[in-house]
Design a protein around this motif. Structure first.
Motif, PDB file in Angstrom:
ATOM      1  N   GLY A 194       0.822  -1.193   0.000  1.00 25.07           N
ATOM      2  CA  GLY A 194       0.000   0.000   0.000  1.00 25.07           C
ATOM      3  C   GLY A 194       0.860   1.248   0.000  1.00 25.07           C
ATOM      4  N   MET A 195       0.236   2.390   0.237  1.00 19.65           N
ATOM      5  CA  MET A 195       0.969   3.649   0.239  1.00 19.65           C
ATOM      6  C   MET A 195       0.513   4.506   1.408  1.00 19.65           C
ATOM      7  N   GLU A 196       1.332   5.497   1.744  1.00 21.18           N
ATOM      8  CA  GLU A 196       1.037   6.393   2.852  1.00 21.18           C
ATOM      9  C   GLU A 196       1.187   7.843   2.401  1.00 21.18           C
ATOM     10  N   TYR A 197       0.278   8.687   2.854  1.00 23.16           N
ATOM     11  CA  TYR A 197       0.318  10.111   2.528  1.00 23.16           C
ATOM     12  C   TYR A 197       1.294  10.844   3.446  1.00 23.16           C
ATOM     13  N   ARG A 198       2.062  11.752   2.859  1.00 27.69           N
ATOM     14  CA  ARG A 198       2.778  12.740   3.660  1.00 27.69           C
ATOM     15  C   ARG A 198       1.826  13.922   3.821  1.00 27.69           C
ATOM     16  N   VAL A 199       1.468  14.234   5.046  1.00 27.38           N
ATOM     17  CA  VAL A 199       0.365  15.156   5.296  1.00 27.38           C
ATOM     18  C   VAL A 199       0.750  16.588   4.950  1.00 27.38           C
ATOM     19  N   SER A 200      -0.118  17.234   4.196  1.00 29.21           N
ATOM     20  CA  SER A 200       0.018  18.644   3.825  1.00 29.21           C
ATOM     21  C   SER A 200      -1.335  19.114   3.334  1.00 29.21           C
ATOM     22  N   ASP A 201      -1.474  20.421   3.141  1.00 24.80           N
ATOM     23  CA  ASP A 201      -2.708  20.929   2.561  1.00 24.80           C
ATOM     24  C   ASP A 201      -2.925  20.383   1.167  1.00 24.80           C
ATOM     25  N   ILE A 202      -1.829  20.135   0.438  1.00 25.59           N
ATOM     26  CA  ILE A 202      -1.921  19.603  -0.933  1.00 25.59           C
ATOM     27  C   ILE A 202      -2.417  18.164  -0.901  1.00 25.59           C
ATOM     28  N   ALA A 203      -1.896  17.362   0.026  1.00 23.31           N
ATOM     29  CA  ALA A 203      -2.341  15.966   0.148  1.00 23.31           C
ATOM     30  C   ALA A 203      -3.809  15.896   0.574  1.00 23.31           C
ATOM     31  N   ILE A 204      -4.205  16.753   1.493  1.00 21.05           N
ATOM     32  CA  ILE A 204      -5.606  16.762   1.934  1.00 21.05           C
ATOM     33  C   ILE A 204      -6.511  17.128   0.764  1.00 21.05           C
ATOM     34  N   ALA A 205      -6.104  18.110  -0.026  1.00 24.32           N
ATOM     35  CA  ALA A 205      -6.893  18.487  -1.204  1.00 24.32           C
ATOM     36  C   ALA A 205      -6.991  17.331  -2.186  1.00 24.32           C
ATOM     37  N   ALA A 211     -11.700  11.173  -3.071  1.00 19.69           N
ATOM     38  CA  ALA A 211     -12.456  10.302  -2.162  1.00 19.69           C
ATOM     39  C   ALA A 211     -13.235  11.075  -1.111  1.00 19.69           C
ATOM     40  N   GLY A 212     -13.315  12.396  -1.252  1.00 21.56           N
ATOM     41  CA  GLY A 212     -13.930  13.207  -0.212  1.00 21.56           C
ATOM     42  C   GLY A 212     -15.412  12.990  -0.031  1.00 21.56           C
ATOM     43  N   ASN A 213     -16.075  12.407  -1.031  1.00 24.56           N
ATOM     44  CA  ASN A 213     -17.513  12.174  -0.913  1.00 24.56           C
ATOM     45  C   ASN A 213     -17.843  10.774  -0.419  1.00 24.56           C
ATOM     46  N   THR A 214     -16.837  10.052   0.074  1.00 24.26           N
ATOM     47  CA  THR A 214     -17.050   8.723   0.636  1.00 24.26           C
ATOM     48  C   THR A 214     -16.779   8.750   2.136  1.00 24.26           C
ATOM     49  N   GLU A 215     -17.366   7.819   2.854  1.00 25.96           N
ATOM     50  CA  GLU A 215     -17.145   7.756   4.302  1.00 25.96           C
ATOM     51  C   GLU A 215     -15.678   7.471   4.603  1.00 25.96           C
ATOM     52  N   ARG A 216     -15.083   6.584   3.825  1.00 24.84           N
ATOM     53  CA  ARG A 216     -13.665   6.266   4.033  1.00 24.84           C
ATOM     54  C   ARG A 216     -12.802   7.497   3.794  1.00 24.84           C
ATOM     55  N   GLY A 217     -13.128   8.260   2.742  1.00 25.28           N
ATOM     56  CA  GLY A 217     -12.372   9.460   2.446  1.00 25.28           C
ATOM     57  C   GLY A 217     -12.512  10.501   3.538  1.00 25.28           C
ATOM     58  N   ARG A 218     -13.719  10.670   4.045  1.00 26.14           N
ATOM     59  CA  ARG A 218     -13.938  11.647   5.109  1.00 26.14           C
ATOM     60  C   ARG A 218     -13.180  11.264   6.382  1.00 26.14           C
ATOM     61  N   ARG A 219     -13.128   9.965   6.683  1.00 27.21           N
ATOM     62  CA  ARG A 219     -12.358   9.528   7.860  1.00 27.21           C
ATOM     63  C   ARG A 219     -10.873   9.794   7.670  1.00 27.21           C
ATOM     64  N   LYS A 220     -10.393   9.556   6.456  1.00 32.27           N
ATOM     65  CA  LYS A 220      -8.972   9.798   6.185  1.00 32.27           C
ATOM     66  C   LYS A 220      -8.652  11.283   6.307  1.00 32.27           C
ATOM     67  N   ILE A 221      -9.505  12.129   5.762  1.00 30.00           N
ATOM     68  CA  ILE A 221      -9.276  13.573   5.854  1.00 30.00           C
ATOM     69  C   ILE A 221      -9.242  14.015   7.318  1.00 30.00           C
ATOM     70  N   ARG A 223      -8.352  12.250   9.905  1.00 29.17           N
ATOM     71  CA  ARG A 223      -7.073  11.810  10.474  1.00 29.17           C
ATOM     72  C   ARG A 223      -5.924  12.689   9.995  1.00 29.17           C
ATOM     73  N   MET A 224      -5.958  13.075   8.738  1.00 28.29           N
ATOM     74  CA  MET A 224      -4.898  13.938   8.198  1.00 28.29           C
ATOM     75  C   MET A 224      -4.905  15.300   8.880  1.00 28.29           C
ATOM     76  N   GLU A 225      -6.090  15.821   9.142  1.00 26.56           N
ATOM     77  CA  GLU A 225      -6.185  17.135   9.781  1.00 26.56           C
ATOM     78  C   GLU A 225      -5.698  17.105  11.227  1.00 26.56           C
ATOM     79  N   ARG A 226      -5.646  15.925  11.832  1.00 29.57           N
ATOM     80  CA  ARG A 226      -5.125  15.793  13.198  1.00 29.57           C
ATOM     81  C   ARG A 226      -3.633  15.494  13.227  1.00 29.57           C
ATOM     82  N   THR A 227      -3.048  15.257  12.058  1.00 35.07           N
ATOM     83  CA  THR A 227      -1.634  14.882  11.951  1.00 35.07           C
ATOM     84  C   THR A 227      -0.792  16.111  11.623  1.00 35.07           C
TER      85      THR A 227
END
Length: 366
Positions: A194-205, A211-221, A223-227
């Motif tokens: 798999g892969m891992e995001y390096r957290v930034s405003d660009i990665a969140i965007a 995937a922002g309109n999915t439940e999984r995407g919203r959960r990931k976002i 988590r990213m905002e807390r990182t």
């Protein structure tokens, strides 16, 4: 989770073919260099790995380029050299190949060594036993991608026992484009990194867009905002499963034909086929490009000259931390083809396809 690559083949061609650009007054455009440095250092997924142990060299590079820009150096040529230093085929801007070590030392130059190198989507018989599907792009905008399922159906209707899936020239696009082909070759459950995001405003965007309109995407976002920015997102799965509900009885034997221009989603297809298809042998002469360890790219436009752009990967494969990265060497074929390059590669049945068809029949008794 498969990589979602936001890369058009046209953009990939631009990376290698466009000049760095006309001269621009340094006092006006120097902030575009600073912009490139800023987004790389805070958002590029490869930054921690690429600079580790090379901090002094990296700092000297930035000092030199800034000094040259303050003279008469074109700022966008300097940006190309800066990005080229990282030697990542997913990190780029027009003119970068001039400065990227991998592009200089591992350039197979098929167009210069053959009468014509322009792989085109096609499917047809090679002989009575073997069918060819040529799939040179994963770009969803290409007409050939829309015809992939029809090509699979035509192969199954042909009665041929063997199949050659020819992906020479496939520089990537979207993983979803090759799904019908992977499903055709699949014969056992597989596991891939798999892969891992390096957290930034660009990665969140990026996650919001795909995937922002999915439940999984919203959960990931969330988590990213807390990182903290710059850190890799923890808690994700390090692998994903390749699994289908059924196995196609044909092909009996299959070949996956590659060359040194295969990269990005093209390489992901190679890895997933190897992980989930015992009946498939990878053929080629050169290793693949090596353009996959850092992916999920965003196209960013410079603030001073908004006609100019750079491409930035936001994720890192878990294989990098495990010491199994592929970008330095590319992916090697199982069988090296002992022939000269074909004279022409378009929509034809070329000499390599004929040789592979014979080798499948005579030497691959799977």
């Amino acid at each position: 989770m498969k990589n979602l690559l936001r890369i058009l083949l046209a953009a990939a061609a631009v990376l290698g073919l466009l000049p760095a650009g006309a001269q621009t007054p340094a006092g006006v455009a120097v902030s575009d260099f600073d912009y490139a440095v800023d987004v790389v250092e805070r958002a590029y997924a490869g930054y921690p790995d690429k600079t580790a142990g090379r901090e002094a060299e990296y700092a000297a590079l930035k000092r030199r380029l800034r000094s040259e820009i303050s003279g008469d150096r074109d700022v966008y040529d300097a940006i190309a050299e800066y990005l080229g230093w990282f030697d990542d085929s997913h990190l780029g801007t027009p003119g970068v190949r001039t400065y990227r070590p991998k592009s200089i030392h591992r350039n197979p130059d098929y167009a210069g060594r053959m009468k014509r190198y322009a792989p085109q989507f096609t499917h047809c018989r090679v002989d009575a036993d073997t069918y060819l599907i040529r799939f040179p792009s994963c770009d969803p905008a290409d007409a050939g991608v829309a015809g992939v399922q029809a090509a699979v159906d035509a192969y199954l209707a042909s009665g041929c026992a063997n199949l050659i899936l020819d992906i020479r020239g496939n520089g990537g696009g979207s993983d979803s484009a090759y799904e019908p082909l992977l499903k055709l070759l699949y014969d056992h459950e597989g596991v891939e990194d798999g892969m891992e995001y390096r957290v930034s405003d660009i990665a969140i965007a990026h996650v919001r867009e795909f995937a922002g309109n999915t439940e999984r995407g919203r959960r990931k976002i969330a988590r990213m905002e807390r990182t903290p920015s710059g850190e890799f997102l923890a808690g994700g799965s390090k692998t994903y499963r390749i699994r289908y509900d059924s196995v196609s009885p044909r092909p009996r034997r299959a070949a996956l034909l590659i060359d040194g221009a295969v990269g990005s989603s093209g390489e992901q297809l190679v890895l997933e086929v190897r992980a989930s298809s015992h009946r498939t042998t990878v053929y080629g002469q050169d290793n693949t490009l090596g353009c996959l360890d850092f992916s999920n790219c965003e196209i960013l436009y410079f603030p001073r000259d908004t006609t100019r752009w750079m491409m930035l990967p936001t994720t890192r494969s878990y294989r990098v931390a495990a010491g199994r990265g592929i970008d330095k060497t590319g992916i090697a074929p199982d069988v090296r083809i002992p022939l000269p390059l074909p004279g022409t590669l378009t929509d034809n049945v070329d000499e390599w396809a004929v040789w592979v068809a014979e080798d499948l029949k005579n030497n691959r008794k799977k």
